[in-house]
Motif scaffolding. Structure first.
Motif, PDB file in Angstrom:
ATOM      1  N   TYR A   1     -12.538   9.617  -7.887  1.00 44.86           N
ATOM      2  CA  TYR A   1     -12.419   8.252  -7.368  1.00 44.86           C
ATOM      3  C   TYR A   1     -12.024   8.335  -5.898  1.00 44.86           C
ATOM      4  O   TYR A   1     -11.075   9.056  -5.547  1.00 44.86           O
ATOM      5  N   PRO A   2     -12.721   7.636  -5.001  1.00 48.05           N
ATOM      6  CA  PRO A   2     -12.528   7.884  -3.563  1.00 48.05           C
ATOM      7  C   PRO A   2     -11.242   7.328  -2.970  1.00 48.05           C
ATOM      8  O   PRO A   2     -10.904   7.660  -1.831  1.00 48.05           O
ATOM      9  N   ILE A   3     -10.535   6.464  -3.703  1.00 51.82           N
ATOM     10  CA  ILE A   3      -9.292   5.894  -3.181  1.00 51.82           C
ATOM     11  C   ILE A   3      -8.129   6.751  -3.664  1.00 51.82           C
ATOM     12  O   ILE A   3      -7.891   6.871  -4.871  1.00 51.82           O
ATOM     13  N   PHE A   4      -7.413   7.342  -2.724  1.00 53.22           N
ATOM     14  CA  PHE A   4      -6.317   8.246  -3.075  1.00 53.22           C
ATOM     15  C   PHE A   4      -5.011   7.462  -3.175  1.00 53.22           C
ATOM     16  O   PHE A   4      -4.691   6.643  -2.308  1.00 53.22           O
ATOM     17  N   LYS A   5      -4.294   7.760  -4.230  1.00 48.97           N
ATOM     18  CA  LYS A   5      -3.014   7.092  -4.463  1.00 48.97           C
ATOM     19  C   LYS A   5      -1.891   8.022  -3.988  1.00 48.97           C
ATOM     20  O   LYS A   5      -1.663   9.072  -4.573  1.00 48.97           O
ATOM     21  N   TYR A   6      -1.209   7.622  -2.924  1.00 50.58           N
ATOM     22  CA  TYR A   6      -0.198   8.523  -2.373  1.00 50.58           C
ATOM     23  C   TYR A   6       1.222   8.064  -2.698  1.00 50.58           C
ATOM     24  O   TYR A   6       1.513   6.879  -2.795  1.00 50.58           O
ATOM     25  N   PHE A   7       2.071   9.065  -2.858  1.00 47.20           N
ATOM     26  CA  PHE A   7       3.516   8.836  -3.002  1.00 47.20           C
ATOM     27  C   PHE A   7       4.243   9.157  -1.700  1.00 47.20           C
ATOM     28  O   PHE A   7       5.320   8.634  -1.433  1.00 47.20           O
ATOM     29  N   GLU A   8       3.613  10.020  -0.895  1.00 49.14           N
ATOM     30  CA  GLU A   8       4.179  10.402   0.404  1.00 49.14           C
ATOM     31  C   GLU A   8       3.027  10.687   1.359  1.00 49.14           C
ATOM     32  O   GLU A   8       2.076  11.395   1.015  1.00 49.14           O
ATOM     33  N   LEU A   9       3.105  10.117   2.566  1.00 49.28           N
ATOM     34  CA  LEU A   9       2.050  10.291   3.566  1.00 49.28           C
ATOM     35  C   LEU A   9       2.679  10.771   4.861  1.00 49.28           C
ATOM     36  O   LEU A   9       3.609  10.146   5.379  1.00 49.28           O
ATOM     37  N   ASN A  10       2.175  11.885   5.376  1.00 49.81           N
ATOM     38  CA  ASN A  10       2.717  12.463   6.612  1.00 49.81           C
ATOM     39  C   ASN A  10       1.607  12.627   7.641  1.00 49.81           C
ATOM     40  O   ASN A  10       0.512  13.053   7.317  1.00 49.81           O
TER      41      ASN A  10
END
Length: 542
Positions: free
Chosen positions: A533-542
């Motif tokens: 699935y092309p939408i990434f679900k992030y918990f932390e983004l740097n």
């Protein structure tokens, strides 16, 4: 004889509530003995007559229909307000009331014209003391004028001719809240919902024919994945108060929306069932926007003048309530919004929220439910049958299926990353009011990726779509790389719950459901191999 009846009804309308109205302020039903509904031109005639020389009214346009008709929005306030910025600066709640989303359901359109003249030219100016009113009497402008007899048989030709249900593009405007394909829906989001941010949204309809014993039934916004407080306030405070006041002031019975199935349950019925929870319905979407909303459904089997009377009384008492309690309502909504944001900030990656739901009973049954009685009989084949009688009875302790429990849950993320190749997804979310940002440099993220193993589409089209579902599962992903120019959504924002519902791949009314990702999955040959699935679900983004 018909001329005498029409003359009597016209005279009655002139003097209703002690006010004598000039002809230009009378609705077309009033002029025709409630045999005919208003055309677009006739509605605009009343609107323009009502706002003329008024110090409180501002007429604007939501946008244009396919046929080029302006969709009127009458803004009423004391002192006068002409923009969303002025409304926000006033600190007052904005109350939005809409008629004619389905052009065959006409009493909302007609009742709003009557309220408009009473507020601006009559004895209800007090309703502008503590709130800003936005009236949209004729939302589905084009189809309103495609008048034909027999379109709504449950209304028994009252009025004789009505307009079409879909808009001129063929869309049901009350199924368009997520896909937003209709010109009217785009205009509603761009020029009303997002900039004006109504505290309460009221949508006026007519039922399709169930024989309950109420002149009008109502429902709040079903919150599902949203915050519960706006629903609770509407259910526990607004609707009971308004219902009691309408009965006391007008002698009109209002009650909870729902269908029952006497052939399935026998008689007396044991349960009623509401409509589904999907945010494609505009009223329901407000629950995911941390705002309040009310669905109004006049009783189809009553005559037009009765349906207008019940709808008028219902809206009048809602506005009386909001005029007194608007600040409290705003505070409930603002807390719900803050709670949604704080939940993301504090619990992202730790908790799960529902994305698919089933209808379940409310905690408490309806102690007294009004319905037309049914007579039990046996046909020539010895089969039991139920025939409706003319008597209204009260049934005790009827189970009310008006709640929803999750059947599938997904982890609440801190946000989502959308590849720049899918700018149409970012733009669509922005249309509905989401805040979407762009990565200014390359980034890495930790979170979850969903791998789809199967795309299945419905065999029968619905609203021009073969609704889609995908099978698959989530897995953890670390140091996922993203490029400068990709889009990202920090979910710690007011529309957190709506964005979550729209982007989660397993959602029962999200963008996957409405075929926004079909081309991607098909081009990547999902029928041959798993596809990410092309939408990434992030918990932390740097």
């Amino acid at each position: 004889m018909k001329k005498v009846i029409v003359l009597f009804l016209l005279t009655f309308s002139l003097y209703v509530q002690g006010q004598q109205w000039p002809t230009e302020l009378l609705t077309h039903p009033e002029k025709t003995g409630f045999r005919e509904t208003s055309t677009y031109k006739q509605v605009m005639g009343v609107v323009n007559a009502a706002i003329k020389d008024s110090p409180y009214a501002h007429l604007t346009s939501m946008g244009q229909s396919k046929e080029g008709k302006e969709i009127p929005v009458v803004v009423m306030a004391n002192p006068k307000v002409t923009s969303p910025e002025e409304a926000k600066a006033s600190g007052k709640p904005v109350i939005y009331v809409q008629g004619n989303i389905h052009s065959g359901e006409v009493e909302g359109k007609e009742s709003l014209q009557i309220l408009l003249r009473e507020i601006l030219k009559g004895d209800k100016t007090n309703l502008l003391d503590n709130q800003i009113l936005l009236f949209v009497p004729i939302y589905n402008t084009d189809s309103n004028d495609r008048l034909e007899q027999g379109r709504r048989p449950s209304q028994e030709d009252s009025p004789i001719k009505v307009g079409m249900r879909p808009n001129s593009q063929g869309w049901d405007l009350n199924r368009d809240g997520i896909k937003a394909e209709a010109l009217e829906t785009k205009a509603l989001f761009q020029n009303v919902i997002v900039p004006w941010d109504p505290t309460l949204f009221v949508d006026l309809h007519t039922t399709n024919g169930v024989w309950h014993g109420y002149s009008l039934t109502w429902a709040p916004s079903y919150h599902t994945a949203g915050e519960k407080a706006p629903f609770d306030y509407t259910w526990d405070k607004i609707l009971p108060t308004v219902t009691d006041n309408v009965l006391e002031e007008d002698g009109i019975h209002l009650g909870p929306y729902g269908y029952f199935y006497e052939r399935r349950e026998g008689w007396p019925i044991k349960s009623i069932y509401t409509y589904n929870h999907h945010p494609r319905y505009l009223v329901n979407q407000f629950g995911l926007r941390n705002r309040m909303a009310i669905l109004s459904e006049a009783f189809a089997h009553e005559r037009l003048y009765q349906r207008m009377a019940s709808t008028y009384a219902f809206v009048r008492e809602i506005l009386e309530y909001t005029n007194e309690n608007g600040q409290e309502m705003m505070a409930v909504n603002q807390k719900a919004e803050a709670d949604a944001i704080n939940l993301v900030k504090e619990q992202a990656g730790k908790i799960q929220k529902g994305v698919r739901f089933e209808m379940v009973p409310m905690p408490d049954p309806i102690e007294k439910y009004r319905a037309y009685n049914y007579l039990k009989t046996v046909n020539e084949n010895g089969q039991e049958r139920y025939l409706r009688s003319r008597e209204i009875v009260e049934l005790e302790n009827v189970t009310n299926y008006s709640a929803f429990n999750p059947t599938v849950k997904a982890t609440l993320p801190r946000g989502y990353v959308i590849p720049q190749e899918m700018a149409h997804i970012a733009e669509h979310l922005q249309l509905l009011g989401a805040k979407v940002d762009t990565l200014s440099k390359n980034a890495r993220a930790n979170g979850e990726v969903f791998t789809a193993t199967k795309l299945e589409k419905g065999q029968r089209p619905f609203e021009g779509h073969n609704m889609a579902t995908i099978d698959g599962e989530f897995s953890s992903a670390s140091n996922k790389r993203f490029k400068k120019g990709d889009f990202y959504i920090d979910l710690a924002q007011p529309l957190a719950n709506l964005i979550f519902y729209m982007l989660e791949p397993q959602s029962d009314d999200g963008l996957v459901t409405w075929n926004f990702f079909d081309t991607y999955f098909e081009e990547n040959k999902i029928d041959e191999k798993p596809v990410e699935y092309p939408i990434f679900k992030y918990f932390e983004l740097n």
